[in-house]
Design a protein around this motif. Structure first.
Motif, mmCIF file in Angstrom:
data_model
loop_
_atom_site.group_PDB
_atom_site.id
_atom_site.type_symbol
_atom_site.label_atom_id
_atom_site.label_comp_id
_atom_site.label_asym_id
_atom_site.label_seq_id
_atom_site.Cartn_x
_atom_site.Cartn_y
_atom_site.Cartn_z
ATOM 1 N N HIS B 107 -12.984 17.648 -50.177
ATOM 2 C CA HIS B 107 -13.111 16.297 -49.615
ATOM 3 C C HIS B 107 -14.595 16.100 -49.313
ATOM 4 O O HIS B 107 -15.071 16.484 -48.244
ATOM 5 N N PRO B 108 -15.345 15.520 -50.262
ATOM 6 C CA PRO B 108 -16.799 15.454 -50.089
ATOM 7 C C PRO B 108 -17.278 14.335 -49.182
ATOM 8 O O PRO B 108 -18.483 14.109 -49.078
ATOM 9 N N HIS B 109 -16.354 13.667 -48.457
ATOM 10 C CA HIS B 109 -16.760 12.483 -47.711
ATOM 11 C C HIS B 109 -16.849 12.716 -46.202
ATOM 12 O O HIS B 109 -16.759 11.769 -45.423
ATOM 13 N N PHE B 110 -16.975 13.961 -45.773
ATOM 14 C CA PHE B 110 -17.295 14.214 -44.356
ATOM 15 C C PHE B 110 -18.058 15.532 -44.251
ATOM 16 O O PHE B 110 -18.030 16.339 -45.191
#
Lengths: 95, 182
Positions: B107-110
């Motif tokens: 999950h590269p969004h945090f």
């Protein structure tokens, strides 16, 4: 996700550090936390705070009587800000 | 018992608005310009919330947790497709005995630092086990769940993934669920 699980007959509560987004979706019950995005239960390794957040959240699950109701948890972020996409996320910040 | 289905009336309108949004958002998202891209996103907005009254105290209830942290078991589960421009709306089922230190994040969004140091910050299975042992939770369900929180295709998440997870929870006798959006 939460709305669908609730609709299947399961009582749900969520954590939120982004009240504007949460209010838009209007989940059945939620507890606001003031931690930066990426750490919804407080600082890594802070077992006591993680347990306290969970205990308070489950208490809210038992006390919220109105659909969409929420509580504000007062725990603070007690660690340096989190760096994210060139910005410092402090307590309660999402982006 | 037939399941109670949530309001599906919004799905068709959302899909229509999404189809209009995506051609303009696509190049922005490809360049990671999320702010401008999501300014015009057709956010699903609801005035009413579904409601299942709590049947008994949490201390007597079976509980499952859902995190949107993109967690999976390397070598067992496929990772989520973190690079997909529209996100990945699948889910991974994680047994309650899972070793939290062996989970990986797709999950590269945090920012991952906190979760990598202590997965309980986004998936507090160990803490929930302690509350179960202390008698504050009736019992932990055999299975818990992760999705990957970056999903633009909200209708697919709502119409496919969420009911699949809810049905699995019902099959395991889950009575209360904790949802942790990361």
């Amino acid at each position: 996700m939460q709305r669908e699980i609730e609709a299947w007959g399961i009582s749900t509560i969520s954590l939120s550090n982004n009240p504007a987004a949460t209010e838009r979706v209007n989940p059945p019950r939620w507890a606001r936390v003031r931690f930066p995005r990426g750490s919804m239960l407080g600082e890594p390794g802070n077992r006591d705070k993680q347990l306290a957040v969970l205990r308070d959240t489950f208490a809210a699950l038992e006390t919220i009587r109105e659909p969409g109701g929420h509580v504000e948890l007062s725990y603070r972020w007690e660690a340096p800000p989190v760096m994210w996409r060139g910005k410092l996320l402090t307590e309660g910040s999402y982006s | 018992m037939p399941p109670v289905r949530s309001d599906a009336r919004w799905l068709a309108e959302f899909r229509s608005q999404y189809a209009a949004w995506w051609p303009e958002a696509h190049p922005l998202i490809a360049q990671h310009q999320y702010g401008p891209a999501f300014k015009t996103y057709p956010w699903p907005t609801f005035r009413e919330a579904p409601w299942t009254p709590l049947g008994k105290p949490v201390a007597q209830s079976a509980l499952a947790v859902v995190t949107t942290g993109g967690l999976y078991r390397p070598g067992v589960d496929l990772p989520f497709d973190g690079d997909a421009l529209e996100g990945d709306w699948g889910f991974r089922a994680l047994p309650r005995e899972v070793d939290l230190t062996g989970l990986a994040i797709a999950h590269p969004h945090f920012a991952h630092e906190a979760a990598e140091a202590d997965m309980n910050t986004i998936f507090p299975l160990k803490r929930l086990g302690e509350l179960e042992a202390a008698g504050l939770i009736g019992r932990l369900a055999p299975t818990h769940y992760s999705t990957m929180g970056y999903v633009t295709r909200a209708a697919d998440l709502a119409a496919e993934t969420a009911p699949t997870i809810a049905a699995r929870m019902k099959a395991e006798g889950v009575e209360v669920a904790l949802v942790i959006p990361v």
